[in-house]
Write an enzyme that holds these catalytic residues in place. Sequence first.
Site, PDB file in Angstrom:
ATOM      1  CG  ASP A   1      -6.087  -4.331  -3.747  1.00 16.55           C
ATOM      2  OD1 ASP A   1      -6.138  -3.280  -3.077  1.00 16.55           O
ATOM      3  OD2 ASP A   1      -5.198  -5.173  -3.618  1.00 16.55           O
TER       4      ASP A   1
ATOM      5  CG  HIS B   1      -5.675  -2.410   0.263  1.00 14.33           C
ATOM      6  ND1 HIS B   1      -5.002  -2.085  -0.893  1.00 14.33           N
ATOM      7  CD2 HIS B   1      -5.087  -1.671   1.248  1.00 14.33           C
ATOM      8  CE1 HIS B   1      -4.056  -1.201  -0.630  1.00 14.33           C
ATOM      9  NE2 HIS B   1      -4.077  -0.947   0.664  1.00 14.33           N
TER      10      HIS B   1
ATOM     11  CB  SER C   1      -0.961  -0.048   1.194  1.00 13.22           C
ATOM     12  OG  SER C   1      -1.966   0.921   1.071  1.00 13.22           O
TER      13      SER C   1
END
Length: 314
Positions: free
Chosen positions: A266, A293, A127
């Site tokens: 995601d 995610h 991320s």
Amino acid sequence: MKNKLGFLTITLALTTACQTDQPFENIPSEGYVAVEGGRIWYKITGKDRSGIPLLIVHGGPGAPHDYMLNFEVISQERPVIFYDQLGCGNSEKPSDTSLWQADRFVRELYALTEALHLEKFHLLGQSWGGYLALNYLKTYGDEKVSSLILSAPLISAQHWIADQQQWIDELPDGLPDTIRKFEALGNYEAAAYQEAMGVFYSHHLCRLDPWPELLTEAFGKMNLEQYNHMWGPSEFTVTGNLMHADLTPILEQLNIPCLITCGEFDEAAPQRMQQYQSLLKDGQLKVFENASHSHHLEAEEEYLATLRDFLQKP
């Protein structure tokens, strides 16, 4: 207490120490590194393994490393290095918000690699950690980096915002209108907005019910002040100093193998990850079905097998 745990503060002076054949000799498995603004915590698992180390850069900003501890299994083949960025987890938490700048976090990552004498390592960013990993390569080059793994990466904030708007449009029961109504009002604390945010997260942040313990622990330790300052009130609303972050041009310049991973649903949307992969000279993309995610937790066995396979390639 710190002495009993074997902790040791490591300063940048260690970078001048003599190199040995064992990269972590005289470096404790757990300790602190002095960086701009304070000290950051790190931990090395599988310290004595012979494989090229894997350095884990967690997401956030403001989330601790806890939700990525399932990567410890990789230490069966190679050292795995975790750390908490300044302001979260086990690291020091200064109140000076001027420290919450992407460039400082990149210098922090460099300081860690120097203090641990990392001459060669694999770099994995998840991320926001993907943005840091790419920014590290932009700033310091890839001489010491064997390969790059971008797990559900943030690469361009504007791309991210556009992709979340598409996901929001697919939410049920009038939730898109609810989200946009309260965003227009700037009322991010409204119960209806918070409820809509929860539905979004259950679709696109983690689809498991209940959430894995590692993820709930990390959320419980979240530095929300840091998150809000750099990002914003939610995953899909960006008001912080990362609003114009964009490292897309760097992808074409990478000369090392790169694996991009994402979930089918995601926040790092598969279509966008495919676009990024097309810019790489030596890039792979793996999309995990019915995951989001947190696909490294939702599809844990398949994810770790994919990662191991990538790391073992010459």
